[in-house]
Write an enzyme that holds these catalytic residues in place. Structure first.
Site, short mmCIF file in Angstrom:
data_model
loop_
_atom_site.label_atom_id
_atom_site.label_comp_id
_atom_site.label_asym_id
_atom_site.label_seq_id
_atom_site.Cartn_x
_atom_site.Cartn_y
_atom_site.Cartn_z
N ASP A 15 0.80 -1.25 0.06
CA ASP A 15 -0.07 -0.14 0.01
C ASP A 15 0.91 1.07 -0.08
OD1 ASP A 15 -2.35 -1.52 -0.06
OD2 ASP A 15 -2.71 -1.18 2.27
N ARG A 95 0.18 4.33 17.61
CA ARG A 95 -0.20 5.56 16.60
C ARG A 95 0.13 6.85 17.12
NH1 ARG A 95 0.44 2.30 12.55
NH2 ARG A 95 -1.27 0.78 12.15
N ASP A 124 -7.25 3.30 12.62
CA ASP A 124 -5.82 4.00 12.54
C ASP A 124 -5.77 5.13 11.94
OD1 ASP A 124 -4.62 2.12 14.08
OD2 ASP A 124 -4.24 0.66 12.56
N SER A 176 -3.69 -9.50 7.49
CA SER A 176 -3.10 -8.23 7.42
C SER A 176 -2.66 -7.92 8.80
CB SER A 176 -4.35 -7.22 7.29
OG SER A 176 -3.93 -6.10 7.98
N1 ARG Z 1 -7.88 -3.54 15.82
C1 ARG Z 1 -6.52 -3.14 16.33
C2 ARG Z 1 -6.66 -1.69 16.67
O1 ARG Z 1 -7.42 -1.12 16.26
C3 ARG Z 1 -5.57 -3.74 15.34
C4 ARG Z 1 -5.43 -2.74 14.01
C5 ARG Z 1 -4.51 -2.99 12.95
N2 ARG Z 1 -4.57 -4.62 12.89
C6 ARG Z 1 -3.77 -5.20 11.61
N3 ARG Z 1 -4.26 -6.30 11.41
N4 ARG Z 1 -3.48 -4.74 10.65
O2 ARG Z 1 -6.01 -1.21 17.45
#
Ligand code: ARG
Length: 411
Positions: A15, A95, A124, A176
């Site tokens: 990406d 983040r 995110d 992912s």
């Molecule tokens: N659900 C988790 C969060 O919002 C992880 C997000 C990223 N997950 C991923 N498999 N890329 O904090």
């Protein structure tokens, strides 16, 4: 006219690689990539070279592992932040630090825009953008994945091939994955069906408890003011301590979490987490608080923990309320110092011992054996007063031939 500058949060995956090229064409701009190393094992190799090949004019990579653990994860730990009862918030805690990194890089480079590679249905995007808006309210934010023409991964791969973007297109990865030192998050593939048990290949760093070592392991963690500072008496930096616990916890199958969670945007999603160190430390810290916090503070802090967990999840790290709640948490940690000894065995954590110079546990008060100093007689008056309002209500109800609560009183 000077070309516009865009700072791109870059991971080196498909990406963000496609994004670098796409943005440089679409906006005829200069692209500067920035990557924070929060302990992700994959994707960091040859990252700089990859960024240049894809069209970036500069590529920054920062090792933020210690800052991540000591300034971010330790806050979540002191707060006891666990989202919806299970998730230690690894991605969510990382983040805000990455948002800060993007803003600092954009300022240093005098950039016009910041771009990230989050989709339009995740958490995110909220965490990054709320963070950036708070730290740099004037900054323009681009989220190409919400707007660009590619509908599938295959279309992105075609674009990458046409534009000579080097990507590793081996077999399509079914999951992912987001990784940092505080934990790993895995979604997509078979996990999207809630009927399916998690396939073994979804787990990246933990052994299946069924196949974990058959000898238990003991680990003693020393805390000072709510922060873990040593293991078996030996001092470690934050990143070292967490890496060490991830390794031994993973060997014993500790920290596997399979969860359905409520996302910020209202969807429910299924995610697998692996967070051996976070799970071990959260349990040990909680255990030490049971020993050292007074009853009212302990009970009140449970609500604050929950509130802080929701705020971290929702991307509100840089908010005034978060700061105020953390000030409360810090003041509760003054005496959260001592040692907790745990046993790790086939996915389970057992507490073996708790000690603290500030322990409020008083054997002379608690004992049912000899040497009891508790005044049993005091309980009589105490219970009379606690019960007084209810006794009064009940008498009034009886006088009026009413029943207080039929289910309970049953008359
Ligand atoms: N659900 C988790 C969060 O919002 C992880 C997000 C990223 N997950 C991923 N498999 N890329 O904090």
């Amino acid at each position: 006219m000077k070309k516009k500058k865009i700072v791109v949060a870059y991971s080196g995956g498909l990406d963000t690689s496609v994004m670098v090229k796409w943005l440089s064409q679409k906006y005829d701009s200069e692209i500067i990539t920035v990557t924070g190393n929060l302990g992700q094992k994959k994707d960091l190799e040859n990252l700089e070279e990859k960024a240049f090949k894809t069209g970036a004019s500069k590529a920054y990579i920062f090792d933020l592992q210690n800052e991540f653990i000591e300034d971010y994860a330790w806050k979540a730990l002191k707060a006891g932040a666990i989202y919806e009862g299970d998730y230690p918030l690894a991605t969510a805690v990382g983040r805000p630090l990455l948002a800060k990194l993007m803003v600092e890089t954009a300022r240093k480079e005098d950039a016009d825009m910041i771009a990230h590679g989050c989709t339009g249905k995740g958490n995110d995007q909220v965490r990054f953008e709320v963070g950036i808006k708070t730290l740099a309210p004037d900054m323009e934010i681009l989220a190409p994945l919400r707007t660009w023409e590619f509908k599938t991964r295959e279309e992105e791969i075609d674009y990458a091939l046409q534009n000579n973007i080097s990507i590793s297109i081996t077999k399509q990865k079914p999951y992912s994955i987001d990784e940092n030192l505080w934990g790993i998050a895995v979604e997509c593939g078979e996990l999207e069906d809630t009927k399916n048990a998690p396939p073994e290949d979804a787990f990246q760093i933990t052994k299946n408890p069924l196949e974990a070592k058959s000898t238990p392991e003991e680990v003693t963690i020393t805390f000072k003011k709510g922060i873990p500072i040593a293991i078996e008496g030996q001092k470690y930096s934050g990143a070292e301590l967490v890496s060490f616990l991830n390794a031994i916890g993973g060997e014993h199958g500790i920290g596997r979490i399979d969860m359905i969670e409520n996302r910020v945007v209202g969807i429910k999603s299924r995610e697998i987490y692996e967070a051996p160190a976070a799970v071990i430390l959260l349990q040990a810290h909680h255990e030490l608080e049971k020993l050292t916090l007074d009853k009212d503070t302990f009970r009140y802090k449970q609500n604050v923990s929950n509130q802080i967990a929701n705020m971290i999840y929702d991307g509100l790290w840089f908010s005034p309320l978060f700061n105020s709640l953390m000030a409360f948490v810090d003041s509760t940690q003054e005496n959260v110092s001592g040692e907790i000894k745990l046993q790790l065995y086939k996915g389970n954590i057992t507490v073996l011992s708790r000690t603290s110079p500030f322990s409020l546990y008083n054997k002379e008060l608690a004992t049912y054996g000899a040497g009891d100093t508790f005044s049993h007689q005091d309980s009589v008056g105490f219970i009379n007063l606690v019960g007084l309002p209810f006794k009064t209500i009940s008498k009034v109800m009886q006088k009026n031939k009413l029943v207080l609560n039929e289910n309970i009183v049953g008359q």
